[in-house]
Design an enzyme around this catalytic site. Structure first.
Site, PDB file in Angstrom:
ATOM      1  N   CYS A   1      14.700  -7.802  30.380  1.00 38.62           N
ATOM      2  CA  CYS A   1      15.439  -8.768  30.975  1.00 38.62           C
ATOM      3  C   CYS A   1      15.808 -10.932  30.906  1.00 38.62           C
ATOM      4  O   CYS A   1      16.081 -10.935  31.481  1.00 38.62           O
ATOM      5  CB  CYS A   1      15.176  -9.054  32.352  1.00 38.62           C
ATOM      6  SG  CYS A   1      12.997  -8.747  32.679  1.00 38.62           S
TER       7      CYS A   1
ATOM      8  N   TRP B   1      11.900   1.107  32.445  1.00 38.23           N
ATOM      9  CA  TRP B   1      11.401   2.311  30.775  1.00 38.23           C
ATOM     10  C   TRP B   1      11.379   0.975  30.278  1.00 38.23           C
ATOM     11  O   TRP B   1      10.653   1.013  28.717  1.00 38.23           O
ATOM     12  CB  TRP B   1      12.474   2.906  30.074  1.00 38.23           C
ATOM     13  CG  TRP B   1      14.203   2.394  29.891  1.00 38.23           C
ATOM     14  CD1 TRP B   1      15.058   2.445  31.148  1.00 38.23           C
ATOM     15  CD2 TRP B   1      14.394   1.152  29.256  1.00 38.23           C
ATOM     16  NE1 TRP B   1      16.107   1.606  30.912  1.00 38.23           N
ATOM     17  CE2 TRP B   1      15.636   1.274  29.596  1.00 38.23           C
ATOM     18  CE3 TRP B   1      14.359   0.873  28.173  1.00 38.23           C
ATOM     19  CZ2 TRP B   1      17.120   0.472  28.807  1.00 38.23           C
ATOM     20  CZ3 TRP B   1      14.878   0.033  27.004  1.00 38.23           C
ATOM     21  CH2 TRP B   1      16.139   0.014  27.583  1.00 38.23           C
ATOM     22  N   ASN B   2      12.379  -0.169  30.336  1.00 36.54           N
ATOM     23  CA  ASN B   2      12.190  -1.032  28.486  1.00 36.54           C
ATOM     24  C   ASN B   2      11.063  -1.854  28.260  1.00 36.54           C
ATOM     25  O   ASN B   2       9.671  -2.137  27.499  1.00 36.54           O
ATOM     26  CB  ASN B   2      12.498  -1.953  28.577  1.00 36.54           C
ATOM     27  CG  ASN B   2      12.297  -3.037  29.756  1.00 36.54           C
ATOM     28  OD1 ASN B   2      12.064  -2.691  31.371  1.00 36.54           O
ATOM     29  ND2 ASN B   2      12.896  -4.411  30.226  1.00 36.54           N
TER      30      ASN B   2
ATOM     31  N   GLU C   1       6.079 -12.149  40.442  1.00 39.21           N
ATOM     32  CA  GLU C   1       4.804 -11.737  40.199  1.00 39.21           C
ATOM     33  C   GLU C   1       3.715 -12.340  39.136  1.00 39.21           C
ATOM     34  O   GLU C   1       4.714 -13.158  37.998  1.00 39.21           O
ATOM     35  CB  GLU C   1       5.645 -10.068  39.257  1.00 39.21           C
ATOM     36  CG  GLU C   1       5.811  -9.432  39.901  1.00 39.21           C
ATOM     37  CD  GLU C   1       6.171  -7.978  39.666  1.00 39.21           C
ATOM     38  OE1 GLU C   1       6.730  -7.082  39.735  1.00 39.21           O
ATOM     39  OE2 GLU C   1       6.988  -7.806  37.805  1.00 39.21           O
TER      40      GLU C   1
ATOM     41  N   GLU D   1      12.827  -7.741  40.831  1.00 37.42           N
ATOM     42  CA  GLU D   1      13.142  -8.297  39.576  1.00 37.42           C
ATOM     43  C   GLU D   1      14.190  -7.392  39.159  1.00 37.42           C
ATOM     44  O   GLU D   1      14.220  -6.928  38.527  1.00 37.42           O
ATOM     45  CB  GLU D   1      11.636  -8.209  38.157  1.00 37.42           C
ATOM     46  CG  GLU D   1      12.175  -9.601  37.204  1.00 37.42           C
ATOM     47  CD  GLU D   1      11.809  -8.859  35.916  1.00 37.42           C
ATOM     48  OE1 GLU D   1      13.739  -8.623  36.033  1.00 37.42           O
ATOM     49  OE2 GLU D   1      11.109  -7.806  35.645  1.00 37.42           O
TER      50      GLU D   1
END
Length: 473
Positions: A276, A143-144, A453, A242
């Site tokens: 993160c 969601w972030n 990524e 991740e």
């Protein structure tokens, strides 16, 4: 809404999407479960038969169409992010730009899936390695960053020739729907991209147990990542994870303090600290700790808190009540363990705000006995620890089970090079608190995950090598 095999699907089951700044329900969205997931996987498997055969140029053209559509809708996309996530509109606009950048990068990378010719050990043999798409991929996003995390996974998968079944976070499904509207308008072939919104357990268990899903990619907590890895073991899927982070930010006595303060502000308070790679532990040399704390608190106190839709807001709400309680508990625990609050330190309340707001906070005299020293905060709290020697701070910085991002500020070139090598993290910023770029690998070590990524590295995660030996007799 669900998007399966090129069709938008409404169901009787709904979830409410809440604006974390106001507490208002902004929309209700259809959800699906186990049966919808099975269908999406089956349709993705069928679509893969043709999608894998398309040329890099063809896949590139499709992605470029999506890029153009997202550019045209960039303002609408940013407002959608802010309404369901709460982040400031300027942060949301930055996320949209990043999401588009990943799509554009991989639109070009689709043309660059290369193979190799190997030197043969016998004259009558010809040896080659070819790279092919791995197959159906399951993607789970947080969601972030509800928009950019989607394109960061979808873009390389599609560029490689894979098909995708994606599950976004239930708190922020609207951004995902907007992205898939762009894919639909770009006329991506049916079944190539599929959107599932619904219960994590039902959807996730089908993704991990299906032998038709050959790769799973996840961004989220370490605990959930471990569970997905465990559940994927039976079918031996390729995985990209991740996961959590607990980033140290080290400031030596020779650092440019103005730049260091600016770096911490950018790293700590962007997206209300809900990233993160956000700074979690600020290690400052003892000789400058007091001065640095005063400078940081002065800048932090000037941040504007409020509804992210307002143009002058810097810090929006936390995503929900549980997040607010966690941040509040960490600050209270720090104070009980002799920390000094230099600014903030309270739940933020205004008459016209009913959301989950916490004041941007700076804590001096943090120590390893505090929860904030080991628990990921995911909120706008900056704790300052002190250190004496380089070897000491390296050991303390590396002491976490996480290894996603770390930062170091110093004017000493030799020290910067040593820190680059010694810090046990997947991403290291030397005098740079915003190191993430589309062409570079993003990912952690230890319990922060596996796989990368971004750049050519992200494309490789969706390809597998096939060795071919040809006898020329």
């Amino acid at each position: 809404m669900l998007y399966i095999n090129g069709e938008w699907i409404q169901t009787d089951e709904k979830i409410k999407v809440v604006n974390p700044a106001t507490g208002e329900i902004i929309e209700t969205v259809s959800t699906g479960g186990r049966e919808e997931t099975k269908k999406a996987i089956a349709d993705a498997k069928e679509a893969f038969k043709q999608w894998k055969k398309t040329t890099g140029n063809e896949r590139s053209a499709y992605l470029q169409k999506v890029v153009q559509l997202m550019r045209e809708k960039s303002t609408e996309l940013a407002k959608t992010i802010t309404k369901e996530n709460g982040k400031s509109l300027k942060d949301a606009k930055s996320e949209v730009a990043g999401a588009i950048a990943y799509l554009e990068w991989y639109a070009e990378e689709a043309k660059r899936v290369y193979g190799e010719t190997l030197p043969a050990s016998q004259q009558e043999k010809h040896l080659m390695v070819i790279r092919q798409p791995i197959g159906v991929c399951a993607a789970i996003t947080p969601w972030n960053f509800p928009l950019s995390m989607i394109t960061r996974k979808l873009a390389p998968a599609l560029a490689a020739g894979c098909t995708v079944v994606l599950k976004p976070a239930p708190a922020t499904p609207l951004s995902a729907i907007k992205v898939f509207e762009c894919f639909h308008e770009a006329e991506i072939p049916n079944g190539v991209v599929n959107l599932l919104i619904g219960p994590a357990e039902e959807i996730g268990s089908e993704m991990t147990s299906s032998s038709d899903v050959r790769k799973i990619t996840f961004t989220g907590s370490t605990a959930v990542g471990k569970m997905l890895l465990r559940d994927s073991a039976a079918t031996v899927k390729k995985a990209s994870m991740e996961l959590g982070g607990h980033a140290p930010f080290i400031i030596f006595e020779d650092a440019d303090l103005d730049e260091a303060v600016r770096g911490v502000m950018l790293s700590k308070f962007k997206n209300t600290g809900q990233t993160c790679i956000s700074t979690n532990r600020i290690y400052v040399s003892e000789s400058i700790a007091e001065q640095f704390g005063e400078m940081l608190a002065e800048q932090t106190a000037q941040l504007k808190v409020g509804n992210g839709m307002n143009a002058d807001v810097d810090v929006g709400p936390l995503i929900n009540e549980d997040s607010l309680k966690k941040v509040k508990a960490q600050v209270e625990d720090a104070v009980e363990n002799n920390a000094k609050v230099l600014c903030g330190g309270n739940v933020y309340k205004e008459n016209d705000l009913n959301g989950y707001f916490y004041e941007p906070t700076v804590i001096q005299y943090a120590n390893e006995n505090m929860k904030i020293a080991t628990e990921e905060t995911f909120g706008p709290v900056a704790p300052i620890f002190t250190f004496k020697e380089e070897e000491e701070v390296v050991e303390r910085a590396n002491g976490s089970s996480y290894g996603l991002a770390a930062y170091c500020y110093t004017k000493d070139l030799g020290r910067g090079l040593r820190m680059m090598k010694e810090l046990d993290f997947g991403i290291v910023g030397i005098n740079d608190s915003l190191p993430i770029v589309v062409q570079a690998p993003f990912g952690g070590v230890k319990e922060s995950g596996m796989g990368k990524e971004g750049g050519k590295y992200g494309l490789e995660e969706y390809l597998e090598e096939k060795f071919v030996s040809i006898s020329t007799k």
